[in-house]
Scaffold this motif. Structure first.
Motif, mmCIF file in Angstrom:
data_model
loop_
_atom_site.group_PDB
_atom_site.id
_atom_site.type_symbol
_atom_site.label_atom_id
_atom_site.label_comp_id
_atom_site.label_asym_id
_atom_site.label_seq_id
_atom_site.Cartn_x
_atom_site.Cartn_y
_atom_site.Cartn_z
ATOM 1 N N GLY A 1 0.831 -1.205 0.000
ATOM 2 C CA GLY A 1 0.000 0.000 0.000
ATOM 3 C C GLY A 1 0.860 1.247 0.000
ATOM 4 O O GLY A 1 2.093 1.172 -0.154
ATOM 5 N N PRO A 2 0.235 2.411 0.175
ATOM 6 C CA PRO A 2 1.000 3.664 0.167
ATOM 7 C C PRO A 2 1.921 3.758 1.382
ATOM 8 O O PRO A 2 1.803 2.990 2.340
ATOM 9 C CB PRO A 2 -0.096 4.747 0.235
ATOM 10 C CG PRO A 2 -1.387 4.039 -0.014
ATOM 11 C CD PRO A 2 -1.199 2.620 0.375
ATOM 12 N N ARG A 3 2.800 4.734 1.351
ATOM 13 C CA ARG A 3 3.680 4.970 2.500
ATOM 14 C C ARG A 3 2.891 5.591 3.657
ATOM 15 O O ARG A 3 1.814 6.127 3.461
ATOM 16 C CB ARG A 3 4.826 5.905 2.087
ATOM 17 C CG ARG A 3 5.806 5.247 1.129
ATOM 18 C CD ARG A 3 6.689 6.265 0.430
ATOM 19 N NE ARG A 3 7.653 5.616 -0.453
ATOM 20 C CZ ARG A 3 7.360 5.161 -1.663
ATOM 21 N NH1 ARG A 3 6.133 5.308 -2.145
ATOM 22 N NH2 ARG A 3 8.273 4.568 -2.410
ATOM 23 N N SER A 4 3.456 5.506 4.852
ATOM 24 C CA SER A 4 2.909 6.160 6.062
ATOM 25 C C SER A 4 1.566 5.597 6.511
ATOM 26 O O SER A 4 0.743 6.320 7.052
ATOM 27 C CB SER A 4 2.768 7.680 5.846
ATOM 28 O OG SER A 4 3.982 8.247 5.461
ATOM 29 N N THR A 5 1.329 4.303 6.273
ATOM 30 C CA THR A 5 0.091 3.695 6.767
ATOM 31 C C THR A 5 0.382 2.676 7.867
ATOM 32 O O THR A 5 -0.488 1.892 8.231
ATOM 33 C CB THR A 5 -0.689 3.008 5.619
ATOM 34 O OG1 THR A 5 0.172 2.073 4.958
ATOM 35 C CG2 THR A 5 -1.201 4.027 4.616
ATOM 36 N N GLY A 6 1.601 2.684 8.397
ATOM 37 C CA GLY A 6 1.926 1.847 9.552
ATOM 38 C C GLY A 6 2.045 0.367 9.254
ATOM 39 O O GLY A 6 1.780 -0.458 10.132
ATOM 40 N N GLY B 1 5.266 -3.750 1.848
ATOM 41 C CA GLY B 1 5.981 -2.905 0.894
ATOM 42 C C GLY B 1 5.079 -1.833 0.335
ATOM 43 O O GLY B 1 3.897 -1.729 0.694
ATOM 44 N N ASN B 2 5.635 -1.033 -0.544
ATOM 45 C CA ASN B 2 4.917 0.121 -1.081
ATOM 46 C C ASN B 2 4.434 -0.125 -2.507
ATOM 47 O O ASN B 2 5.111 -0.761 -3.308
ATOM 48 C CB ASN B 2 5.826 1.360 -1.082
ATOM 49 C CG ASN B 2 6.277 1.730 0.328
ATOM 50 O OD1 ASN B 2 5.494 1.658 1.273
ATOM 51 N ND2 ASN B 2 7.532 2.103 0.467
ATOM 52 N N ILE B 3 3.231 0.395 -2.776
ATOM 53 C CA ILE B 3 2.721 0.447 -4.146
ATOM 54 C C ILE B 3 2.882 1.893 -4.611
ATOM 55 O O ILE B 3 2.406 2.817 -3.938
ATOM 56 C CB ILE B 3 1.241 0.023 -4.200
ATOM 57 C CG1 ILE B 3 1.131 -1.492 -4.006
ATOM 58 C CG2 ILE B 3 0.607 0.420 -5.526
ATOM 59 C CD1 ILE B 3 -0.286 -2.019 -4.030
ATOM 60 N N ASN B 4 3.574 2.088 -5.714
ATOM 61 C CA ASN B 4 3.926 3.446 -6.140
ATOM 62 C C ASN B 4 2.941 4.067 -7.117
ATOM 63 O O ASN B 4 3.146 5.175 -7.583
ATOM 64 C CB ASN B 4 5.331 3.449 -6.752
ATOM 65 C CG ASN B 4 6.383 3.043 -5.741
ATOM 66 O OD1 ASN B 4 6.346 3.485 -4.592
ATOM 67 N ND2 ASN B 4 7.295 2.178 -6.138
#
Length: 688
Positions: free
Chosen positions: A236-241, A329-332
């Motif tokens: 998912g996006p950044r900063s979601t813990g 991980g992150n989805i960009n």
């Protein structure tokens, strides 16, 4: 210290706080105390709350105030900051003894036949450690644990080579063994909503800031901590813990940052015969999945083996372990774009992202894009469990099994294979352990759990279907009521959005075709055609340097030159120029099956007549006009359905393969057969 005053009158959560103090006195903490101290101390939450639980376990504001001062003093005096390591060592030398809070890692010095400790922040190593500590706290050997350590300093002139620093006493920062029966009894005093709020707040988050669905997704993050051998993925996006709970909340999990690891570190070190991280921790989490790499060639294969069975073979023997595996991980890019152009596992390294055997072992995919980005007010100020108490509760619950909790009320639908059933049962067990540790729940409670569990597993299966095709066709997950025999189907929210093949009429010259691309996957391709007055030029864009694709389009134009009069005199190859742009909508490489789609696109543009709405063109023709049947018909039709097609144009030669297509898939379309290229053009344009 005015900021710590606690006004119950204005607090809407006073009733819940009162219950917690009544039934869990000494095991709860005010999370605003954690927050206020945490901002100035770089220690994990469970270390901080271990101290707060010792000194601030009271309702009396004065005792709390004194306790906070004590904790702050302990942290300022005893917690070792890396930049003050030399200062602490100096104090230790001057005083002769000193107590520090640090992360300790032990290792066996084979040459000297002794255990030695390494202090993470203090920066000292090769400190003699009694074997009894290593036997009692074996995680010292693997990743290290936070401890309160009493050190002594004695320099011996006669033995200058000896290390003057010694460990007098080592105490891991963990709560003693908890009584599960106490929690099970107390759970009866809380409603489901109250207990869910307590669990969310215990991880530091304010439950009132999240919707019910978001709370369930946050709860899903905790399943690897209560369930053995559970494999979870969250992108998912950044900063979601995503990694917060595995790094800060539980001393029983370890976060592998950076991604690079070895089989020896993760599974088994054959040189010193020790089990790696999976044997020492309840949960091994990988941060930033895009960077996961193994230095060993067989790393991914051993990981697959372990994820499937909880065991792995190294050397001459097989080892078993119970650690859960978490991949975050992150989805960009936006999920809509990712679903149109690729799949939801794309951020993984390529060796994993297209390995269906590896991905099928994922029990659960948490949609991280649905969890909001954390803001300061998302962190709670209310009472909740000390994180170490929560961790010990989750650790103890790993010994119990609730996988069959749903069987009393429901059974699974026919689309779930054995691996799906195992995954869903593990989630049902995890959710039940967290929400109903005493095993007391209603039929409606279980329906809620089974619905979420089926969705989280179906998300994995949907992506496998995109990558692996018809092998993973059965994604219509459902559960059946044992009493009424009513079947409830569980959808995946993101699958409903943005179809590649739109509804309604398209512009003349626009054609959608579905076929196998260069990568071997089946995908959707769009042709957009322009017609200009000219002398019969044919230009193409979007094909790159693919020779097969260019050859197929040339075949279409040459066929039109020879047979255009049989279609219409308005389709001229001498007085008009044609330009077609080919678009690979799934990003899987251009297809070479373009002769028939190109023929239809040119005729549609020349006649200024659009194709039928929601139409997918299937099949191919040779230069002589011979009809060629569709490869992998069932797989291709599944992609048509997923892409939004409602009508499909199919060569009559493929009728023999209809038996391989599941009836419910066939029933999703209006099937239009054609015998000749001319008939294909007429039927695509809706001409009788």
């Amino acid at each position: 210290m005015e900021e710590f005053k606690f006004e119950e009158v204005d607090n809407p959560n006073a009733a819940l706080n009162k219950k917690l103090r009544q039934f869990f006195d000494g095991k709860i903490v005010r999370k605003d105390l954690t927050k206020s101290i945490k901002e100035g101390a770089n220690v994990p939450v469970y270390v901080l709350e271990f101290l707060l639980g010792q000194y601030c376990s009271s309702d009396d504001p004065e005792i709390i105030e004194e306790g906070v001062k004590t904790v702050k003093r302990i942290l300022s005096e005893n917690f070792v900051r890396p930049d003050e390591a030399q200062k602490v060592l100096s104090i230790l030398r001057e005083r002769g003894s000193y107590t520090v809070i640090d992360r300790i890692t032990a290792k066996l010095n084979i040459k000297e036949d002794r255990y030695e400790a390494e202090f993470s922040n203090l920066g000292v190593r090769e400190i003699l450690l009694a074997p009894s500590y290593v036997s009692e706290y074996d995680r010292l050997l693997c990743g290290g644990i936070w401890c309160i350590v009493q050190l002594e300093y004695e320099y011996l002139e006669e033995d200058r080579r000896a290390n003057p620093i010694r460990v007098r006493k080592l105490t891991p920062i963990q709560m003693p063994h908890i009584e599960l029966d106490e929690i099970k009894q107390a759970r009866r005093e809380f409603t489901k909503e109250e207990w869910l709020n307590v669990l969310i707040r215990s991880t530091g988050m304010e439950s009132d800031k999240f919707s019910t669905r978001e709370k369930w997704l946050l709860l899903a993050r905790m399943i690897p901590l209560v369930e053995n051998n559970f494999n979870l993925c969250e992108l998912g996006p950044r900063s979601t813990g995503k990694s917060h709970i595995y790094k800060e909340i539980s001393p029983n999990s370890i976060l592998v940052s950076g991604g690079q690891t070895t089989v020896a570190n993760l599974f088994y070190n054959m040189s010193n015969k020790t089990v790696g991280l999976v044997g020492m921790w309840d949960c091994v989490a990988f941060d930033e999945v895009a960077g996961i790499t193994f230095k060993d060639k067989d790393g991914v294969q051993i990981m697959k083996d372990y994820m499937a069975s909880g065991s792995f073979a190294r050397g001459k023997e097989e080892k078993a372990a119970s650690a859960s595996m978490v991949f975050v991980g992150n989805i960009n890019q936006s999920v809509d774009v990712l679903l149109k152009t690729s799949h939801l596992f794309e951020p993984f390294p390529e060796v994993m992202a297209y390995d269906t055997a590896f991905l099928d072992r994922m029990h659960c995919y948490v949609p991280g894009w649905e969890i909001p980005k954390y803001r300061p007010d998302f962190f709670t100020n209310e009472y909740a469990f000390i994180t170490d108490y929560l961790s010990e509760f989750m650790k103890e619950m790993r010994k119990e099994q609730y996988g069959d909790a749903c069987d009393k009320f429901y059974k699974f639908g026919s689309n779930l294979n054995q691996r799906d059933v195992i995954a869903v049962r593990k989630m049902i067990s995890g959710f039940t352990k967290l929400l109903y540790p005493n095993g007391e729940f209603t039929k409606e409670d279980m329906a809620e759990i089974i619905t979420v569990s089926l969705e989280l597993r179906r998300r994995v299966k949907e992506q496998l279907k995109k990558i692996g095709g018809m092998e993973f066709y059965d994604v219509n997950f459902s559960y059946v009521d044992n009493e009424t025999f009513e079947e409830h189907y569980v959808p995946v929210p993101e699958q409903g959005g943005g179809k590649l093949i739109p509804e309604g009429m398209t512009n003349p010259g626009h054609v959608y075709t579905v076929s196998r691309g260069k990568s071997g996957m089946v995908g959707v391709y769009r042709l957009e055609t322009q017609v200009l007055p000219g002398n019969g030029k044919f230009e193409r864009t979007g094909l790159g340097s693919d020779r097969d694709a260019k050859e197929a389009t040339n075949t279409a134009f040459n066929y039109l030159k020879a047979n255009g009069r049989h279609i219409s005199n308005s389709v001229s190859t001498t007085t008009k120029d044609y330009m077609i742009n080919y678009q690979d909508l799934n990003g899987i490489g251009i297809t070479k099956t373009l002769t028939l789609p190109t023929l239809i696109a040119i005729c549609s543009a020349a006649l200024q007549k659009p194709t039928l709405s929601s139409l997918a063109v299937l099949g191919e023709i040779s230069i002589s006009g011979t009809i060629q049947k569709v490869e992998e018909l069932a797989n291709t039709l599944q992609v048509c359905l997923d892409s939004g097609a409602k009508k499909v144009l199919i060569p009559i030669t493929s009728a023999v393969d209809m038996a391989t297509v599941p009836p419910e898939l066939m029933g999703a379309f209006s099937i239009i057969f054609y015998n000749t290229p001319q008939e294909a053009v007429f039927k695509a344009l809706g001409v009788e």
